[in-house]
Design a protein around this motif. Structure first.
Motif, PDB file in Angstrom:
ATOM      1  N   PRO B  25       0.839  -1.395   0.038  1.00  0.00           N
ATOM      2  CA  PRO B  25      -0.070  -0.028  -0.007  1.00  0.00           C
ATOM      3  C   PRO B  25       0.668   1.268  -0.111  1.00  0.00           C
ATOM      4  O   PRO B  25       0.491   2.387  -0.550  1.00  0.00           O
ATOM      5  CB  PRO B  25      -0.592  -0.220   1.328  1.00  0.00           C
ATOM      6  N   ALA B  29       0.402   4.159  -2.763  1.00  0.00           N
ATOM      7  CA  ALA B  29       0.214   5.438  -2.406  1.00  0.00           C
ATOM      8  C   ALA B  29       1.064   6.585  -2.847  1.00  0.00           C
ATOM      9  O   ALA B  29       0.740   7.520  -3.470  1.00  0.00           O
ATOM     10  CB  ALA B  29       0.341   5.792  -0.793  1.00  0.00           C
ATOM     11  N   GLY B  39     -10.888   6.010  -6.973  1.00  0.00           N
ATOM     12  CA  GLY B  39     -10.740   5.002  -6.183  1.00  0.00           C
ATOM     13  C   GLY B  39     -11.752   3.715  -6.783  1.00  0.00           C
ATOM     14  O   GLY B  39     -11.686   2.591  -6.021  1.00  0.00           O
ATOM     15  N   VAL B  40     -12.345   3.858  -7.647  1.00  0.00           N
ATOM     16  CA  VAL B  40     -13.190   2.952  -8.200  1.00  0.00           C
ATOM     17  C   VAL B  40     -12.451   2.458  -9.873  1.00  0.00           C
ATOM     18  O   VAL B  40     -12.148   1.431  -9.871  1.00  0.00           O
ATOM     19  CB  VAL B  40     -14.734   3.194  -8.414  1.00  0.00           C
ATOM     20  N   TYR B 249      -7.811  12.981   4.477  1.00  0.00           N
ATOM     21  CA  TYR B 249      -8.960  12.183   4.634  1.00  0.00           C
ATOM     22  C   TYR B 249     -10.061  12.733   4.060  1.00  0.00           C
ATOM     23  O   TYR B 249     -11.108  11.709   3.454  1.00  0.00           O
ATOM     24  CB  TYR B 249      -9.073  12.071   6.241  1.00  0.00           C
ATOM     25  N   ALA B 252     -10.045  11.884   0.235  1.00  0.00           N
ATOM     26  CA  ALA B 252     -10.361  10.700  -0.035  1.00  0.00           C
ATOM     27  C   ALA B 252     -11.844  10.085   0.001  1.00  0.00           C
ATOM     28  O   ALA B 252     -12.213   9.459  -0.815  1.00  0.00           O
ATOM     29  CB  ALA B 252      -9.342   9.823   0.416  1.00  0.00           C
ATOM     30  N   PHE B 253     -12.175  10.296   1.070  1.00  0.00           N
ATOM     31  CA  PHE B 253     -13.461   9.749   1.498  1.00  0.00           C
ATOM     32  C   PHE B 253     -14.835  10.348   1.563  1.00  0.00           C
ATOM     33  O   PHE B 253     -15.765   9.805   1.573  1.00  0.00           O
ATOM     34  CB  PHE B 253     -13.519   9.064   3.055  1.00  0.00           C
ATOM     35  N   MET B 258      -9.171  10.401  -4.711  1.00  0.00           N
ATOM     36  CA  MET B 258      -7.925   9.652  -4.192  1.00  0.00           C
ATOM     37  C   MET B 258      -6.612   9.977  -4.633  1.00  0.00           C
ATOM     38  O   MET B 258      -5.786  10.045  -3.805  1.00  0.00           O
ATOM     39  CB  MET B 258      -8.096   8.109  -4.552  1.00  0.00           C
ATOM     40  N   ALA B 261      -5.782  13.249  -2.649  1.00  0.00           N
ATOM     41  CA  ALA B 261      -5.511  13.080  -1.170  1.00  0.00           C
ATOM     42  C   ALA B 261      -4.241  12.261  -1.185  1.00  0.00           C
ATOM     43  O   ALA B 261      -3.548  12.678  -0.314  1.00  0.00           O
ATOM     44  CB  ALA B 261      -6.525  11.923  -0.611  1.00  0.00           C
ATOM     45  N   LEU B 262      -3.725  11.461  -2.087  1.00  0.00           N
ATOM     46  CA  LEU B 262      -2.399  10.663  -1.759  1.00  0.00           C
ATOM     47  C   LEU B 262      -1.406  11.807  -2.279  1.00  0.00           C
ATOM     48  O   LEU B 262      -0.213  11.422  -1.685  1.00  0.00           O
ATOM     49  CB  LEU B 262      -2.439   9.643  -2.974  1.00  0.00           C
TER      50      LEU B 262
END
Lengths: 281, 294
Positions: B25, B29, B39-40, B249, B252-253, B258, B261-262
């Motif tokens: 991971p 990242a 993310g999908v 966070y 990302a969520f 994503m 965020a990364l």
């Protein structure tokens, strides 16, 4: 040890006084939590510091327990599995690094050392996507497996220096008897590292027990951990608004009790483990 | 050869776990920082675009400033309080008293992180413990909704956890003090130096190894301190309590960004890594120092 100031009252009294004041302040949140769960909302409003008790005794604790009991059991299992995994795998690797000579030992040790530099925020997002890809969402394994991995670096470091500190003669005697490495790990290294194993275990228990962010990403509310339950507290409608805070604090207390019991039970080892001075660079 | 294989067998479980759940991971990242990714669907490589955007993102820049304040105040205060308590306990004349004070402070570790944070949230509420104490000493006019007032929210988050004694750090410092050889302390007392000078010239240099570990752990710990702002302020009021890890966070969520965020995680990682390495490099360890003293 000669670090102390003997007999001099002018020095002694301020020392004890300062430590007592700081200690009381540091422990105040725990006191507040426990007594707030005992009183009702009106008693809390009158005096947040008092030790008042609402009738009937412990009513909020009973209600909070009904709210949280299933989550508690689940969290106990998740935490226990993770800490056992961290300790067993960590001891195996620490023993290898401390007592065995092999190809790549330096490189592999740096690979473990490098883990300390990978912060959890960096892996949070890909780890979530990874366990989702593995189909582990809604499954406690989505927590246990990453927890075991995440606990390795610190455990290996501390266990390794503890095993290195064991006098050579112990192992020498075992080797003459023809003991294998696994046997020496189980019979010598592990028993003599018990305090530090307990100290590391307790630190892992508190971290895992109180973890909120990752569990709330991978577990549904219907199968949540205790930390998630207090974080997403949904008071039962039967509780009047004014007493919701008291119910909440009763739940906080209940969630803390297992850790408190573990500490009381193991505090001697914990203190002794950290007193060995294994944690330094 | 068989010795190597045997050792690798001991190490294999650890390496399978950390490879799968830490290194993989982490690599994902780092490369994800250079992508646009929800993310999908599959991530799309966009080079340094995220970073360019970050340096024009006022929320992100502000969040770094908040983290800077938080670190500059929080780390010295937290380490100082832990060290002070360790020294005070070390100076006690009775072994029993030393033991029980250590136990008392170790008990603070029993409060799960989230419970401690939620308890402090309650302290900060209008009419809560903080307000009550202020009114009691005649400072009631300063009462406010500490976490909802843009002037006080960040300060309230930093102040949280008063008196900031980290039990783990304290016990590590205490262990370091305990391991100072008696002769060195005796020599210092014969020279008749004052207590404060003894701390500065004798004890602190000899526990540098411990100070270093705790400093590095504090730097890493404070950069990933997500829970207080996530639970108590969510970056508000008026964007005054964003920290990079919270912004990561939420991107990302909440916003399914994503890649963006990364890239925040990437910058934060590089910054904390550099700080940790600098600390390791420039703080001499106690083993080296002790060799010089002895």
């Amino acid at each position: 040890m000669t670090g102390h100031t003997h007999g001099n009252w002018a020095v002694r009294v301020p020392h004890y006084f300062a430590l007592t004041v700081i200690g009381v302040l540091a422990l105040f949140p725990m006191y507040f939590m426990a007594v707030t769960g005992l009183k009702n909302g009106i008693q809390l409003e009158q005096n947040p510091f008092s030790l008042a008790i609402a009738h009937p005794f412990g009513t909020f604790y009973r209600q909070a327990w009904d709210y949280i009991d299933g989550d508690m059991l689940r969290t106990v299992l998740i935490t226990a599995a993770s800490v056992v995994g961290i300790t067993v795998l960590g001891m195996l690797s620490a023993y290898a690094f401390a007592r065995m000579e092999f190809l790549g030992s330096t490189v592999l040790f740096y690979v473990v050392f490098g883990l300390l530099l990978i912060p959890s925020f960096l892996t949070l997002i890909p780890l979530f996507l990874e366990v989702r890809g593995m189909g582990l969402i809604d499954n406690p394994a989505a927590l246990i497996l990453p927890y075991i991995a995440g606990g390795q670096a610190f455990a290996i470091f501390v266990f390794r220096s503890s095993i290195q500190g064991i006098p050579e003669e112990f192992f020498e005697a075992a080797r003459i008897d023809g003991a294998t490495h696994l046997r020496m790990l189980l019979r010598i290294a592990a028993p003599l590292s018990r305090p530090i194993m307990i100290a590391v275990g307790l630190l892992n228990v508190t971290a895992i027990w109180g973890d909120y962010v990752f569990p709330s990403l991978v577990l549904p509310v219907s199968r949540q951990t205790a930390a998630m339950a207090v974080g997403n507290f949904q008071p039962p409608p039967s509780v009047p608004d004014i007493n919701v805070v008291n119910l909440q604090f009763a739940a906080y207390t209940i969630v803390s009790v297992p850790i408190i019991l573990l500490f009381i039970f193991f505090i001697r080892y914990f203190i002794a483990g950290l007193a060995t001075g294994a944690v330094k660079m | 050869m068989s010795r190597t294989l045997k050792a690798w067998a001991f190490l294999a479980p650890t390496f399978i776990f950390v490879g799968t759940f830490c290194y993989w991971p982490a690599i994902r990242a780092l490369e994800g920082a250079f992508t646009s990714w929800d993310g999908v669907s599959a991530p799309k490589w966009i080079g340094f675009k995220n970073f360019y955007q970050l340096f024009h993102d006022s929320v992100f820049l502000g969040s770094f400033l908040h983290l800077l304040w938080w670190s500059l105040i929080g780390i010295p205060v937290g380490m100082g309080a832990s060290l002070l308590v360790a020294l005070l306990i070390y100076r006690l004349d009775s072994k029993r008293a030393q033991y029980w004070f250590r136990v008392a402070f170790a008990l603070t570790l029993c409060l799960p992180g989230i419970v401690g944070i939620l308890t402090w949230e309650n302290f900060y509420e209008i009419g809560g413990v903080i307000d009550t104490l202020l009114s009691d000493v005649g400072l009631g006019r300063f009462d406010t909704a500490w976490l909802a007032n843009p002037h006080t929210a960040l300060g309230a988050l930093i102040f949280m956890g008063f008196p900031w004694v980290g039990a783990f750090a304290m016990l590590v410092f205490y262990a370091g003090l305990q391991s100072i050889p008696g002769e060195i302390i005796d020599a210092a007392s014969v020279d008749g130096i004052s207590s404060l000078r003894r701390v500065w010239h004798v004890e602190l240099p000899l526990i540098k190894g411990q100070l270093k570990v705790i400093l590095i752990l504090s730097i890493i710990g404070i950069t990933q301190n997500l829970l207080p702002p996530l639970l108590l302020t969510g970056g508000g009021p008026a964007n005054t309590t964003w920290v990079p890890v919270l912004y990561m966070y939420e991107n990302a969520f909440q916003y399914a960004q994503m890649g963006y965020a990364l890239s925040i995680a990437f910058i934060l990682f590089v910054v904390s890594l550099v700080l940790a390495l600098v600390t390791m490099r420039y703080l001499r360890s106690d083993n080296e120092t002790r060799r010089r003293v002895a």
